[in-house]
Design an enzyme around this catalytic site. Structure first.
Site, short mmCIF file in Angstrom:
data_model
loop_
_atom_site.label_atom_id
_atom_site.label_comp_id
_atom_site.label_asym_id
_atom_site.label_seq_id
_atom_site.Cartn_x
_atom_site.Cartn_y
_atom_site.Cartn_z
N GLN A 37 0.89 -1.16 0.00
CA GLN A 37 0.00 0.00 0.00
C GLN A 37 0.93 1.21 0.00
OE1 GLN A 37 -3.25 0.84 -0.32
NE2 GLN A 37 -2.58 2.96 -0.05
N GLN A 70 0.24 4.51 -1.19
CA GLN A 70 -0.32 5.83 -0.86
C GLN A 70 -0.38 5.99 0.66
OE1 GLN A 70 -4.36 6.66 -2.15
NE2 GLN A 70 -3.99 8.85 -2.26
N GLY A 97 -10.61 0.21 2.01
CA GLY A 97 -11.72 -0.38 1.26
C GLY A 97 -11.23 -0.70 -0.14
N GLY A 98 -10.63 0.31 -0.75
CA GLY A 98 -10.12 0.13 -2.10
C GLY A 98 -8.95 1.05 -2.33
N MET A 99 -8.11 0.68 -3.28
CA MET A 99 -6.97 1.52 -3.66
C MET A 99 -6.86 1.47 -5.18
SD MET A 99 -4.51 3.51 -2.84
CE MET A 99 -3.56 4.29 -4.14
N GLU A 100 -6.79 2.67 -5.75
CA GLU A 100 -6.91 2.82 -7.20
C GLU A 100 -5.63 2.52 -7.97
OE1 GLU A 100 -6.99 5.16 -4.84
OE2 GLU A 100 -6.15 7.07 -5.50
N ASN A 101 -4.91 1.46 -7.61
CA ASN A 101 -3.68 1.17 -8.34
C ASN A 101 -4.02 0.98 -9.82
OD1 ASN A 101 -2.03 1.26 -6.00
ND2 ASN A 101 -2.94 -0.71 -5.40
N HIS A 107 -15.94 4.04 -7.34
CA HIS A 107 -15.01 5.05 -6.81
C HIS A 107 -13.59 4.80 -7.32
CE1 HIS A 107 -13.48 7.87 -3.66
NE2 HIS A 107 -12.42 7.08 -3.74
N GLU A 108 -13.12 3.59 -7.15
CA GLU A 108 -11.73 3.29 -7.57
C GLU A 108 -11.58 3.41 -9.08
OE1 GLU A 108 -9.94 3.53 -5.14
OE2 GLU A 108 -11.34 2.98 -3.56
N HIS A 146 -11.16 6.96 -10.14
CA HIS A 146 -9.80 7.48 -9.95
C HIS A 146 -8.95 7.32 -11.22
CE1 HIS A 146 -9.25 8.88 -5.87
NE2 HIS A 146 -9.71 7.77 -5.33
N GLU A 199 -9.72 13.12 -4.30
CA GLU A 199 -10.84 12.40 -3.69
C GLU A 199 -12.20 13.07 -3.87
OE1 GLU A 199 -10.56 9.40 -2.87
OE2 GLU A 199 -8.38 9.19 -2.67
N ASP A 229 -1.28 10.88 5.60
CA ASP A 229 -2.43 10.01 5.84
C ASP A 229 -3.44 10.69 6.77
OD1 ASP A 229 -1.39 8.11 4.20
OD2 ASP A 229 -0.88 6.66 5.76
N TYR A 233 -13.03 14.26 0.86
CA TYR A 233 -14.01 13.45 0.12
C TYR A 233 -15.36 14.17 0.01
CZ TYR A 233 -10.95 9.31 0.61
OH TYR A 233 -9.90 8.42 0.53
N ARG A 273 -9.89 -3.66 8.00
CA ARG A 273 -10.13 -2.40 7.31
C ARG A 273 -10.22 -1.27 8.33
NH1 ARG A 273 -15.12 -1.46 3.12
NH2 ARG A 273 -14.74 0.76 2.74
N LYS A 322 -11.13 1.78 8.36
CA LYS A 322 -12.36 2.57 8.45
C LYS A 322 -13.39 1.92 9.38
CE LYS A 322 -16.34 3.42 5.60
NZ LYS A 322 -16.99 3.28 4.31
N1 BES Z 1 -7.05 6.44 -2.55
C1 BES Z 1 -7.96 6.06 -1.54
C2 BES Z 1 -7.30 5.31 -0.41
C3 BES Z 1 -6.20 6.06 0.33
C4 BES Z 1 -6.24 7.43 0.51
C5 BES Z 1 -5.16 5.35 0.85
C6 BES Z 1 -5.21 8.08 1.19
C7 BES Z 1 -4.13 5.99 1.53
C8 BES Z 1 -4.16 7.37 1.70
C9 BES Z 1 -9.12 5.24 -2.09
O1 BES Z 1 -9.54 5.64 -3.35
C10 BES Z 1 -10.30 5.44 -1.18
O2 BES Z 1 -10.76 6.54 -1.09
N2 BES Z 1 -10.77 4.37 -0.54
C11 BES Z 1 -11.90 4.40 0.36
C12 BES Z 1 -13.16 3.91 -0.30
C13 BES Z 1 -13.92 4.92 -1.05
C14 BES Z 1 -15.21 4.29 -1.60
C15 BES Z 1 -14.27 6.15 -0.28
C16 BES Z 1 -11.63 3.46 1.51
O3 BES Z 1 -10.64 2.72 1.46
O4 BES Z 1 -12.41 3.43 2.46
ZN ZN Z 2 -10.49 7.50 -3.37
#
Ligand code: BES
Ligand code: ZN
Length: 626
Positions: free
Chosen positions: A153, A155, A282-286, A309-310, A313, A332, A389, A397, A570, A572
């Site tokens: 990871q 980012q 949740g997700g990462m836009e690699n 969402h991803e 990106h 975001e 971070d 967002y 996760r 979150k």
């Molecule tokens: N790019 C982010 C994840 C991120 C942001 C990782 C900053 C590290 C530092 C990714 O696109 C994201 O926003 N993921 C969210 C889900 C989204 C539906 C809001 C998540 O992981 O909860």
């Molecule tokens: Zn995002």
């Protein structure tokens, strides 16, 4: 030489241009000196060692440099640098001087490499060390599939813990990689991927589109591939591959919608990898390969907005990239707006308005927690000296989303969509900072519509704290009906008269959100008995339910909550549950008990946050003293 770059950076920052004029962008989270030399291509050759939990090998960096550059500055954190060689052509190499600055707890050490006038390539032999923030090595016994797994990871600024690189979103490079893994495992990257197992454990990758370091990604494990459409597919553990393919069946359609809105998808394929449950996000836009938590496999496609969402990106973020982490909202906020537009086209306005209403609640909660006047409630933030971070909160967002929605509602959809289309194509594969965006917005959207920035309170939205009073209003009839049901329930009526069987998980989320904190444990128990909240498969619903159960002291949910905290990584979901537990002394005790068992299974990024939430080192000292 230590921290000369910090000094240089301060000088640069002091000479910012006027608002709207081109500004030299200096990234406070990277040592890179762009005007001297930047990396334009990376060639990685790494072996993955699960026993040592280490990556080892070489990185060859091809440079774009000024004639008189004498050094290359790279970011690194915890890397063991074994040798550094320079080369005019990538073949004949010679040793050169290099040094590492003292380690800064957030930024790591900058690696300074002396260049000669003809140097075009820098060859670095190195190893990662335990504790690398980007890496999670999951031993077989902790992975549900029984096989070891590695995930990265990068980012926001963790790429530097596994590759010596200019770890700034403002610097892009193409890459190729050779990754050697134990036999029987598959390696995939944010690049062109093969979809079959290589018996010899050697995998080659190429990534021809330039990306910033935070989009470098690698996953290694037992993986199976299933196609979703012509250019889309999913990788997952064999035990969940069918569930994943079912859950993501709408991805091809999402891509068509996205392209219809904001222009061609520029990355070739779009695949998703479903990771072990300890993935902290949740997700990462690699690029080309979204990383996703298995917690979105709800079984009913109710959480696929995360994929929207991803995928979004691929335009906002990966194509037009925030110049520094202070401009994170450009990544975001735009992506949330785009995500809701995809979901609206896919499932209807009623559906996307539920998402927007949840956004508003999240935004209000975040502003209340940070404090209305807090500078961190601004879209354009200053994260200098802090871990970027920390900027990953609802402001970027949701406030970002509502700002774009305001623009849409002010000028109308056709004009706004045309503007965004042009924005993505004009700045494709480039970076964008807040001031540049504001200037572009004024000249390309507001001026042509004869709008004055003041008409939309532009300055207040971008640089002001809190929530401006011209915030657009989301209207969700489906949520209005939930409010009505809750009021009736509070007034003592039962819920049989409401069509609860038809409620979607978003409506249930709203329902739980609206449950009064003063609800009695017996009332919570009754709701649990009737609606089976503690046994749901939708992790968003579970998380909210567990938080509410802790607030209302409904202990009947605790066994399920403990199972959840022990199986999901996760961040979150973990943070709000542990935070709520920490509010009372009994809760604290339970939090410590669970965390002690769960901590070794969590990703280092989640551990860092949770150690703080639980005040962990002092909690450990406390239990040792007893
Ligand atoms: N790019 C982010 C994840 C991120 C942001 C990782 C900053 C590290 C530092 C990714 O696109 C994201 O926003 N993921 C969210 C889900 C989204 C539906 C809001 C998540 O992981 O909860
Ligand atoms: Zn995002």
């Amino acid at each position: 030489m230590a921290f000369t770059w910090v000094l240089a950076m301060m000088v640069w920052m002091g000479c910012e241009g006027e608002i709207g004029a081109p500004v030299e962008v200096i990234d406070p989270h990277s040592a890179a000196m762009k005007e001297e030399a930047t990396v334009k291509h990376l060639e990685l050759d790494l072996a993955v060692d699960f026993e040592q939990e280490q990556l080892a090998g070489t990185a060859i960096l091809e440079l774009d440099r000024s004639e008189d550059a004498t050094q290359l500055l790279l970011d690194s954190k915890g890397l063991e640098i074994e040798s550094v060689m320079i080369s005019p052509n990538g073949r004949t190499t010679s040793p050169t001087e290099f040094s590492l600055t003292d380690e800064d707890p957030i930024l790591g050490s900058s690696l300074q490499v002396a260049l000669e006038s003809n140097t075009r390539f820098v060859h670095i032999q190195y190893k990662t060390t335990p504790g690398a923030k980007a890496l999670q090595f999951i031993p077989g016994n902790l992975n549900p599939s029984g096989k070891p797994f590695l995930l990265t990871q990068s980012q926001a600024i963790h790429a530097r813990t596994w590759v010596p690189i200019q770890d700034s979103p403002g610097i892009r490079f193409t890459y190729e990689a050779k990754i050697t893994v134990p036999q029987g495992l598959m390696a995939i990257m944010s690049a062109e991927n093969d979809t079959v197992l290589h018996e010899d454990g050697v995998y080659q990758f190429t990534m021809d589109q330039p990306i910033p370091a935070y989009l470098l990604a690698l996953a290694v494990g037992e993986l199976e591939f299933q196609a979703l459409g012509n250019r889309t597919g999913v990788f997952a553990d064999p035990s969940v591959i069918d569930d994943a393919a079912y859950e993501f069946a709408e991805v091809e359609q999402m891509m068509e919608i996205a392209e219809g809105l904001y222009g061609a998808y520029r990355w070739g394929r779009y695949d998703i990898v479903v990771l072990p449950p300890s993935f902290p996000f949740g997700g990462m836009e690699n690029p080309r390969l979204t990383f996703a938590t298995p917690t979105i496999l709800a079984g009913d496609r109710s959480l696929v907005s995360l994929i929207a969402h991803e995928l979004a990106h691929s335009w906002s973020g990966n194509l037009v990239t925030n110049a520094t982490w202070n401009d994170f909202w450009l990544n975001e906020g735009f992506t949330v707006y785009f995500e809701y537009r995809i979901m609206e086209a896919l499932k209807g306005r009623d559906y996307s308005e539920m998402l927007a209403s949840i956004s508003l609640s999240d935004l209000q909660k975040e502003v209340a927690e940070l404090g209305v006047g807090s500078p961190d409630t601004r879209l354009a933030v200053d994260l200098t000296g802090r871990d970027p971070d920390d900027g990953m909160n609802a402001i970027a967002y949701e406030k970002g989303y509502y700002f774009l929605r305001l623009l849409e509602e002010t000028v109308g959809r056709p004009a706004f969509d045309a503007f965004l289309n042009e924005y993505f194509s004009t700045f494709a594969f480039q970076t964008m900072n807040t001031e540049q965006f504001v200037a572009y917005l004024e000249t390309h959207l507001l001026d042509p519509q004869d709008l004055d920035p003041e008409d939309i309170k532009l300055e207040e939205w971008v640089h002001g704290a809190g929530i401006p009073d011209n915030l657009p209003k989301a209207k969700s009839k489906r949520f209005d009906a939930i409010e009505e049901a809750i009021s009736a329930w509070i007034a003592g009526q039962d819920l049989y008269q409401y069509p609860t069987a038809e409620w979607t998980s978003h409506e249930w989320l709203r329902f739980i959100y609206l449950l009064p904190d003063a609800a009695k444990p017996e009332q919570m128990a009754e709701l649990d008995r009737i609606f089976g909240f503690s046994d749901r498969t939708n992790c968003e619903v579970l998380c909210k339910w567990f938080v509410k159960s802790v607030t209302t002291h409904y202990e009947g949910a605790y066994p399920a909550m403990e199972r959840f905290l022990l199986s999901v990584g996760r961040r979150k979901f973990l943070t709000p549950i542990y935070t709520e537990l920490m509010q009372t002394s009994e809760g604290k005790e339970l939090a410590y008990q669970i965390y002690e068992k769960a901590r070794p299974t969590y990703h280092p990024i989640a551990v860092e946050t949770l150690d703080e939430t639980l005040d962990w080192p002092s909690a450990v000292q406390l239990s040792e003293a007893n």
